[in-house]
Design a protein around this motif. Structure first.
Motif, mmCIF file in Angstrom:
data_model
loop_
_atom_site.group_PDB
_atom_site.id
_atom_site.type_symbol
_atom_site.label_atom_id
_atom_site.label_comp_id
_atom_site.label_asym_id
_atom_site.label_seq_id
_atom_site.Cartn_x
_atom_site.Cartn_y
_atom_site.Cartn_z
ATOM 1 N N GLY A 148 4.747 8.729 20.445
ATOM 2 C CA GLY A 148 4.824 8.331 19.035
ATOM 3 C C GLY A 148 4.143 7.010 18.731
ATOM 4 N N ARG A 149 3.566 6.363 19.739
ATOM 5 C CA ARG A 149 2.787 5.142 19.439
ATOM 6 C C ARG A 149 1.464 5.515 18.813
ATOM 7 N N THR A 150 1.098 6.783 18.882
ATOM 8 C CA THR A 150 -0.090 7.238 18.177
ATOM 9 C C THR A 150 0.348 8.270 17.141
ATOM 10 N N GLY A 151 -0.586 8.670 16.286
ATOM 11 C CA GLY A 151 -0.257 9.677 15.280
ATOM 12 C C GLY A 151 0.772 9.187 14.293
ATOM 13 N N ARG A 152 0.598 7.982 13.797
ATOM 14 C CA ARG A 152 1.599 7.397 12.908
ATOM 15 C C ARG A 152 1.183 7.470 11.456
ATOM 16 N N CYS A 153 2.190 7.656 10.644
ATOM 17 C CA CYS A 153 2.011 7.587 9.206
ATOM 18 C C CYS A 153 0.920 8.546 8.714
ATOM 19 N N GLY A 154 0.945 9.739 9.223
ATOM 20 C CA GLY A 154 0.000 10.760 8.763
ATOM 21 C C GLY A 154 -1.347 10.719 9.462
ATOM 22 N N LEU A 163 6.880 0.261 18.360
ATOM 23 C CA LEU A 163 5.694 -0.552 18.083
ATOM 24 C C LEU A 163 4.716 0.211 17.196
ATOM 25 N N ASP A 164 4.290 -0.475 16.167
ATOM 26 C CA ASP A 164 3.430 0.138 15.164
ATOM 27 C C ASP A 164 2.093 -0.595 15.194
ATOM 28 N N ILE A 165 1.172 -0.056 15.922
ATOM 29 C CA ILE A 165 -0.117 -0.722 16.114
ATOM 30 C C ILE A 165 -1.212 0.158 15.532
ATOM 31 N N VAL A 214 12.005 10.419 5.246
ATOM 32 C CA VAL A 214 13.204 9.666 5.642
ATOM 33 C C VAL A 214 13.539 8.630 4.568
ATOM 34 N N GLN A 215 12.544 8.158 3.860
ATOM 35 C CA GLN A 215 12.789 7.198 2.784
ATOM 36 C C GLN A 215 13.397 7.899 1.567
ATOM 37 N N LYS A 216 12.918 9.098 1.282
ATOM 38 C CA LYS A 216 13.455 9.831 0.129
ATOM 39 C C LYS A 216 14.958 10.045 0.242
ATOM 40 N N THR A 238 8.733 9.759 14.894
ATOM 41 C CA THR A 238 8.090 8.457 15.102
ATOM 42 C C THR A 238 7.018 8.212 14.034
ATOM 43 N N GLY A 239 6.933 6.996 13.619
ATOM 44 C CA GLY A 239 5.867 6.587 12.704
ATOM 45 C C GLY A 239 6.014 7.081 11.285
ATOM 46 N N SER A 240 7.229 7.482 10.904
ATOM 47 C CA SER A 240 7.379 8.076 9.580
ATOM 48 C C SER A 240 8.091 7.147 8.602
ATOM 49 N N GLY A 241 8.145 5.868 8.899
ATOM 50 C CA GLY A 241 8.599 4.915 7.884
ATOM 51 C C GLY A 241 10.083 4.612 7.866
ATOM 52 N N LYS A 242 10.699 4.630 9.024
ATOM 53 C CA LYS A 242 12.134 4.362 9.053
ATOM 54 C C LYS A 242 12.442 2.896 8.703
ATOM 55 N N THR A 243 11.537 2.012 9.054
ATOM 56 C CA THR A 243 11.823 0.589 8.815
ATOM 57 C C THR A 243 12.006 0.306 7.323
ATOM 58 N N ALA A 244 11.066 0.768 6.534
ATOM 59 C CA ALA A 244 11.193 0.549 5.087
ATOM 60 C C ALA A 244 12.386 1.324 4.532
ATOM 61 N N GLY A 251 0.794 -1.221 0.000
ATOM 62 C CA GLY A 251 0.000 0.000 0.000
ATOM 63 C C GLY A 251 0.826 1.270 0.000
ATOM 64 N N TYR A 252 2.117 1.139 -0.293
ATOM 65 C CA TYR A 252 2.975 2.321 -0.328
ATOM 66 C C TYR A 252 2.915 2.920 -1.744
ATOM 67 N N THR A 253 2.490 4.153 -1.851
ATOM 68 C CA THR A 253 2.499 4.793 -3.163
ATOM 69 C C THR A 253 3.477 5.956 -3.202
ATOM 70 N N LYS A 254 3.797 6.432 -2.048
ATOM 71 C CA LYS A 254 4.607 7.647 -1.977
ATOM 72 C C LYS A 254 5.664 7.488 -0.892
ATOM 73 N N LEU A 255 6.822 8.007 -1.149
ATOM 74 C CA LEU A 255 7.893 7.901 -0.149
ATOM 75 C C LEU A 255 7.680 8.879 0.996
HETATM 76 N N1 LIG Z 1 5.828 5.148 2.133
HETATM 77 C C1 LIG Z 1 4.871 4.663 2.906
HETATM 78 N N2 LIG Z 1 3.585 4.651 2.498
HETATM 79 C C2 LIG Z 1 2.616 4.157 3.303
HETATM 80 N N3 LIG Z 1 2.829 3.650 4.534
HETATM 81 C C3 LIG Z 1 4.092 3.633 4.975
HETATM 82 C C4 LIG Z 1 5.171 4.129 4.203
HETATM 83 N N4 LIG Z 1 6.307 3.963 4.902
HETATM 84 C C5 LIG Z 1 5.957 3.391 6.066
HETATM 85 N N5 LIG Z 1 4.635 3.186 6.121
HETATM 86 C C6 LIG Z 1 3.877 2.607 7.250
HETATM 87 O O1 LIG Z 1 3.952 3.551 8.311
HETATM 88 C C7 LIG Z 1 3.927 2.886 9.564
HETATM 89 C C8 LIG Z 1 5.065 3.396 10.427
HETATM 90 O O2 LIG Z 1 6.297 2.980 9.885
HETATM 91 P P1 LIG Z 1 7.518 2.550 10.807
HETATM 92 O O3 LIG Z 1 7.058 1.616 11.863
HETATM 93 O O4 LIG Z 1 8.613 2.131 9.926
HETATM 94 O O5 LIG Z 1 7.846 3.952 11.508
HETATM 95 P P2 LIG Z 1 9.152 4.394 12.308
HETATM 96 O O6 LIG Z 1 9.614 5.674 11.727
HETATM 97 O O7 LIG Z 1 10.126 3.279 12.367
HETATM 98 O O8 LIG Z 1 8.519 4.677 13.744
HETATM 99 P P3 LIG Z 1 9.205 4.601 15.204
HETATM 100 O O9 LIG Z 1 10.105 5.787 15.341
HETATM 101 O O10 LIG Z 1 8.056 4.664 16.142
HETATM 102 O O11 LIG Z 1 9.966 3.321 15.275
HETATM 103 C C9 LIG Z 1 4.017 1.407 9.251
HETATM 104 O O12 LIG Z 1 2.731 0.850 9.364
HETATM 105 C C10 LIG Z 1 4.501 1.359 7.811
HETATM 106 O O13 LIG Z 1 4.059 0.217 7.121
#
Ligand SMILES: Nc1ncnc2c1ncn2[C@@H]1O[C@H](COP(=O)(O)OP(=O)(O)OP(=O)(O)O)[C@@H](O)[C@H]1O
Length: 734
Positions: free
Chosen positions: A636-642, A611-613, A321-323, A341-347, A314-318
């Motif tokens: 940061g456990r809330t308000g994740r990914c927009g 934790l990403d819940i 931190v991914q960019k 927090t919650g801004s997609g560092k894992t990917a 479901g990722y359409t846009k970076l």
């Molecule tokens: N480009 C993207 N488009 C849509 N969803 C995304 C994208 N990148 C990450 N996500 C989703 O956003 C959520 C948060 O990502 P992630 O857990 O990697 O955040 P994080 O920055 O590591 O947060 P934390 O600092 O709390 O560890 C996840 O559910 C992930 O799948």
């Protein structure tokens, strides 16, 4: 009783809430769970004492300006705040206060405080000196040694305990603790008995009664040791145990296998309404010759399988931190990345690593006694590393890359069986990783990528020694020969200074937005609540919230049990997670919370990071943590990914004044309302080691390298900072 029987005994399908065994003395229920007779806790045990005392304290819980302040006593209403065009303006205490005040910066205060705080399970470090006389609120009140250390309320250090650099560090180290002969306390009472307890829904379930003595039995040498035969004993691993030559219990828990069906593998939640606003966040890249950011997934030029997986996720846009991180990692550079927090560092690290592996034509790893993974990812908690593993598995779906996860609290043999089947990416908690390396199941010669997630935590005094051991293990390629990647939402300066040991000298530093700052999608409210009023306030808030998912953070494991029990008694479906719960219970609790069966999760710091819940709409800091970084991670456990979320924190002037200044700064940086009473406390409180700083950055988390060149400031839509409004404090950068 065999293992299975034991599991069947205690894991009931309806067992959604947890009432710890020590509570059984106080609560009893009728067979149907309808009645609940409470014997008041003794006042010396918990500061949230009997209700009569609550009432007494409530009458004077606020003082000075705080009395009249709207924030005091308001749980859910929040004045509208003008947030636009004013980063740090208006009520921005940070700008006027901190630059005027010269606070001495302690050498390592942030570092040490951070470490001790995070380590709620750290038995050694918890010997702090209580700031609160008389209240058994200390981390070490939870330690097994607490009973041995004598009475309650004396030197039960709560926060800021002086860390002693033990490796018995928090979350994951229990393997080590157990091996050490159980001195650090076991997690469970014995299974010799059972009794019924009431859950929030009125369910009844079996709870174990301890054979330990009373409260002392809550932890202790003679408590739970589950062996393969189900008997209680301290079984030497050497005697048929699986691990090493030291003594300890045999852990038998085998976690359930990950989902196999594609739908579950790619299950994800929706990005929120503020996802596009990420584009306006400024990003700073420091270091030499940083490759340019990419703006789209296509520009990353990933292989088709990866692109398919990204789409299915479901990722359409970076995200920002991914960019920046993806091209840096693709270019083979070492990286320290700090993003909210919650801004997609894992990917941000998984995708380029996988892309590299695919490009290098990785071969499917085969069954072998000694596996040599190309990538090792470490994280501080079991639940987090498992989450990272599931992400790795998702993105590597359909490739020959095999990811494996190993973590403490699970059967060592199970970890080994997973590994020997093949391992390209090893996701591990530090203790288990070192165990497995010691057992020569993992060789390090092929390691090309070493990732430290929550890197500041991984390098602090809790895990730092373990990490240093890892990089100096025989066979581990030197930092020049491997790529090392560090990610976190916070990076205290002291920790950055340690990073040189791990990273090549020309590493790049990416800072997305205010380094160490709170996510702006979280609406933060600070309420002044004295310790004796907290429970009542909590119930009031939770009743208003209804069924929305809420994480309640408390400072100690014991308190987590206590509050979870209390909420169950109040008929609020609650579960809990903390380091004294067995791994199966932790996973069960998280599962119940994730699926909404228990909409309230009471947690210690073990759940603060990563934790990403889905759908966590509220975080409540029943107790504030000891450091501001911890606060940032928790909310940061809330308000994740927009998505938007809310965080409510109980500020107790008796114990939390040291946080007033950094809190005010965090609030104003995130354009939140700052209560006048908090400003007042902040102004009147001297906090050694806190630097409001002329540079206006309390986080001390800018790139600490002074003479870098090639600093590159862009917003994430790709415009230079002069073209865009600048919400980032430039003075933060040298
Ligand atoms: N480009 C993207 N488009 C849509 N969803 C995304 C994208 N990148 C990450 N996500 C989703 O956003 C959520 C948060 O990502 P992630 O857990 O990697 O955040 P994080 O920055 O590591 O947060 P934390 O600092 O709390 O560890 C996840 O559910 C992930 O799948």
């Amino acid at each position: 009783m065999g293992d299975e029987d034991w599991e069947a005994e205690i894991i009931k399908p309806h067992m959604s809430s947890y009432v710890p065994v020590f509570e059984k003395e106080r609560y009893s229920s009728g067979a149907n769970g309808d009645t609940f007779n409470r014997t008041p806790a003794s006042s010396s045990e918990m500061d949230d004492g009997p209700s009569g005392r609550d009432h007494f304290m409530r009458s004077g819980f606020a003082s000075g300006r705080s009395l009249g302040n709207r924030d005091a006593g308001e749980s859910s209403k929040r004045e509208n705040t003008s947030t636009m065009g004013g980063f740090g303006v208006g009520r921005s205490f940070g700008n006027r206060g901190f630059s005027n005040n010269k606070f001495e910066e302690g050498d390592s205060s942030g570092f040490w405080r951070q470490s001790s705080n995070d380590c709620e399970d750290n038995q050694t470090r918890n010997r702090g000196f209580s700031k609160r006389g008389g209240y058994q609120d200390g981390n070490d009140s939870e330690a097994s040694g607490s009973s041995r250390r004598g009475g309650r309320g004396g030197f039960r250090g709560r926060r800021g305990g002086f860390g002693l650099g033990s490796s018995n560090s928090e979350y994951e180290q229990d393997e080590g603790m157990q091996r050490a002969g159980g001195l650090f306390g076991s997690r469970r009472p014995t299974l010799s008995g059972a009794e019924q307890c009431v859950t929030g829904n009125g369910d009844t379930y079996q709870s174990r009664s301890g054979s330990g003595s009373g409260r002392g039995g809550y932890k202790g040498l003679n408590e739970e040791v589950i062996t393969g035969s189900g008997k209680n004993s301290w079984k030497s691993e050497a005697e048929g145990g699986e691990s090493g030559d030291t003594q300890g219990p045999k852990v038998t828990y085998i976690p359930p296998p990950p989902p196999e069906d594609e739908d579950s593998i790619f299950a994800h939640y929706q990005t929120g309404i503020n996802f596009d606003k990420y584009d306006t966040i400024l990003v700073e890249v420091s270091g030499h010759d940083a490759p340019p950011a990419i703006l789209t997934f296509e520009e990353a030029n990933l292989c088709q399988t990866l692109n398919n997986n990204i789409a299915k996720a479901g990722y359409t846009k970076l995200t920002p931190v991914q960019k920046y991180s993806i091209p840096i990692i693709l270019a083979g550079r070492d990286l320290m990345a700090c993003a909210q927090t919650g801004s997609g560092k894992t990917a941000a690290f998984l995708l380029p690593i996988l892309a590299h592996m695919m490009r290098d034509g990785i071969t499917a790893s085969r069954f072998k006694d000694l596996q040599e993974p190309e990538c090792i990812i470490v994280a501080p908690t079991r639940e987090l590393i498992n989450q990272i593993y599931l992400e790795a598995r998702k993105f590597s779906f359909g490739t020959c890359v095999r990811a494996v996860v190993i973590y403490g609290g699970t059967q060592l043999g199970h970890s080994i069986r997973q590994i020997v089947q093949g391992c390209n990416i090893l996701c591990a908690t530090p203790g288990r990783l070192m165990d497995i390396i010691g057992k020569e199941k993992i060789g390090l010669r092929q390691v090309k990528y070493l990732v430290l997630d929550e890197a500041d935590r991984m390098m602090d005094m809790g895990f730092g020694p373990e990490m240093r051991k890892l990089i100096s293990c025989p066979g581990m390629p030197s930092k020049e020969q491997r790529q090392t990647l560090m990610f976190s939402a916070t990076f205290p300066e002291e920790i950055q200074k340690l990073a040189g040991e791990f990273l090549k000298s020309d590493y790049l530093f990416v800072a997305v937005g205010q380094v160490g700052g709170a996510c702006r999608d979280v609406q933060q409210t600070i309420l002044q609540v004295g310790q004796y009023s907290k429970r009542e306030k909590l119930v009031e808030i939770l009743r208003n919230i209804g069924d929305e998912r809420t994480m309640v953070f408390v400072e100690t494991k014991k308190k987590a049990d206590f509050i979870a029990t209390f909420l169950c008694q109040e008929k609020i479906s609650t579960t809990s997670i903390h380091g004294d719960r067995e791994q199966r219970e932790r996973e069960q609790a998280l599962g119940d919370f994730r699926c909404g069966k228990c909409p309230v999760l009471v947690a210690t710091s073990v759940a603060a990071r990563g934790l990403d819940i889905e759908n966590v709409q509220h975080v409540i800091n029943f107790d504030l943590p000891s450091t501001i970084d911890e606060y940032v991670h928790r909310i940061g456990r809330t308000g994740r990914c927009g998505n938007t979320g809310r965080a409510i924190s109980f500020f107790d002037p008796e114990s939390d004044n040291h946080l007033a200044q950094p809190l005010v700064k965090v609030l104003s940086d995130a354009q939140q309302d700052v209560p006048a009473w908090l400003e007042e406390i902040a102004f009147s409180t001297y906090v050694p080691g806190f630097s409001g700083s002329a540079r206006g950055n309390v986080f001390a988390s800018v790139d600490t390298r002074k003479n870098y060149q090639g600093k590159n400031t862009l917003n994430t839509a790709g415009f230079s900072s002069s073209q865009a409004p600048n919400p980032v404090d430039d003075e933060s950068w040298d």
